[in-house]
Design an enzyme around this catalytic site. Structure first.
Site, PDB file in Angstrom:
ATOM      1  N   HIS A  48       0.886  -1.077  -0.092  1.00 57.10           N
ATOM      2  CA  HIS A  48       0.016  -0.024   0.075  1.00 57.10           C
ATOM      3  C   HIS A  48       0.986   1.325  -0.105  1.00 57.10           C
ATOM      4  CE1 HIS A  48      -3.358  -2.359   0.717  1.00 57.10           C
ATOM      5  NE2 HIS A  48      -3.163  -2.801   2.030  1.00 57.10           N
ATOM      6  N   LYS A  53     -19.177  -6.003  -0.102  1.00 58.87           N
ATOM      7  CA  LYS A  53     -20.124  -5.989  -1.343  1.00 58.87           C
ATOM      8  C   LYS A  53     -19.182  -6.253  -2.366  1.00 58.87           C
ATOM      9  CE  LYS A  53     -24.046  -3.129   0.247  1.00 58.87           C
ATOM     10  NZ  LYS A  53     -24.614  -2.163  -0.145  1.00 58.87           N
TER      11      LYS A  53
END
Length: 313
Positions: free
Chosen positions: A128, A270
Site C-alpha cells: 500500500h 460487497k
C-alpha cells in the site's frame, strides 16, 4: 490449511486481538509523516525493508487500502501457481497453494526481508506504500509493478465500513466523522489523493501497468488477460477462465475464512461499484469533486479513473 496460508490468517488475527486491547488513539503511529497501524507495521520494519533486493521478474501489486488488492492479489497468485506448475511439467491447474511469506511488503518482522531475498523467483509482493517509500531496488532493478486504483468515492465508502469492522483501525461514530478524516489526511497509509498524485509520476514507466477496479469489474476476462500479458505469462482459455472464476467476488467471499481467517468476514463486504451514493451528501460530493479536480483531475491516472462516469451523482 497449509502453513503459508495459515501464516496469513494468523498474522491478521493476532493484530485484531492486539487491537482489541488498545485505545483508539493508540492504534496508529506516524512514520515519515504518514500514519500506519501499530499492530501491523513498525518503524523498525520500515528501516529493515530497504535490505530487500528486488528482481526484474518480481510481481509487485501496488494499491491503496480498499482499492481491491486482495482481489487482484488472488489473480496474481494464481498466475504464478500456473506458471510454476507448467515449469515443473505438472498438470496445470490452480489449487490452494499460497505464498511463502505474508504478501504485504510492509507487514511482518525485521527478518522478513532476509527470508524474502532467499526465496526463488517469481515472488509475489503486495504493498500500500507510496513509491518513494518502497525499497530503492524496486526501481533500480526494474521490477514490474501493477498499479491498482479505484474511484475515490467508492474507496472511501469501503474504507469507512472496513475501519468500523476492524479492531486494528480507529472506528468512527458517523460517516461524517470519517469523511472529515479521509479529506484531511488522517488515514492509515496516508492521503489517497496524494497516493494517486505520487504514483502518477510513474504512470508512463514501461515497467508500470495501471488498471482500475472498475474496468476489472466490467470485463474480468480481458483484465486478467492484460495482467498476464504484462507479466509475460501466457494462458490457455481454460486457465484464463479458471482464474476469473476463482477471483470472482462470490468465490472469494465463500472461501474467505479459509484464506483470511476471521479477517475474511470483513474483508469481502460487497465488492460493488457506486455504493458511495448511499452515504455522500451534496456538500461532500462537491468537496471531493473539487479536491479530485485540483489534485489529479488532469493527470493520466485521473483520466484513467473516469471520474465523470463513476463519481458524479
Amino acid at each position: 490449511m497449509d502453513k503459508p496460508r495459515k501464516k496469513f490468517a494468523d498474522i491478521l488475527e493476532k493484530a485484531m486481538d492486539t487491537g482489541n486491547t488498545m485505545d483508539r488513539d493508540e492504534l496508529l503511529f506516524s512514520y515519515k509523516g504518514i500514519l500506519y497501524p501499530v499492530t501491523l507495521c513498525s518503524a523498525e520494519v520500515f528501516r529493515a525493508m530497504e535490505s530487500l533486493e528486488a528482481r526484474s521478474d518480481d510481481i509487485i501489486l501496488a494499491g491503496y487500502p480498499k482499492s481491491g488488492t486482495n482481489w487482484v492479489g488472488q489473480i496474481l497468485s494464481d498466475l504464478v501457481t500456473i506458471l510454476e506448475k507448467r515449469t515443473q511439467n505438472k498438470a496445470s491447474s490452480v489449487n490452494d497453494e499460497e505464498l511463502e511469506e505474508f504478501p504485504y511488503l510492509e507487514i511482518g518482522d525485521t527478518e522478513k526481508y532476509e527470508r524474502m531475498n532467499k526465496l526463488p523467483s517469481r515472488r509475489v509482493i503486495f504493498t500500500h506504500l507510496l513509491p518513494e517509500n518502497l525499497p530503492r531496488s524496486v526501481f533500480r532493478n526494474k521490477a514490474k509493478i501493477l498499479l491498482l486504483i479505484r474511484n475515490p468515492k467508492d474507496l472511501a465508502t469501503s474504507f469507512y465500513h472496513f475501519s468500523n469492522s476492524l479492531s486494528l483501525l480507529p472506528s468512527y461514530e458517523t460517516w461524517d466523522d470519517f469523511f472529515v478524516a479521509f479529506m484531511t489526511k488522517k488515514m492509515p497509509w496516508g492521503c489517497y489523493f496524494e497516493y494517486l498524485s505520487k504514483w502518477n509520476k510513474y504512470a508512463d514507466d514501461e515497467n508500470v501497468m495501471t488498471i482500475t477496479y472498475e474496468e476489472l469489474k466490467e470485463n474480468p476476462v480481458l483484465g486478467v488477460k492484460n495482467i498476464a500479458d504484462f507479466f509475460g505469462i501466457s494462458l490457455t482459455d481454460e486457465e484464463l477462465h479458471i482464474i476469473v472464476e476463482r477471483s470472482s467476488f462470490q468465490s472469494m467471499k465463500k472461501n474467505s475464512q479459509k484464506t483470511h481467517g476471521e479477517f475474511g468476514k470483513v474483508l469481502f463486504r460487497k465488492g460493488s461499484v457506486s455504493d458511495w451514493k448511499k452515504l455522500f451528501s451534496e456538500d461532500q460530493n462537491e468537496k471531493m469533486d473539487k479536491t479530485f479536480e485540483e489534485r489529479i483531475g488532469g493527470t493520466k491516472l485521473g483520466k484513467k479513473l473516469k471520474y465523470e462516469i463513476y463519481c458524479k451523482a
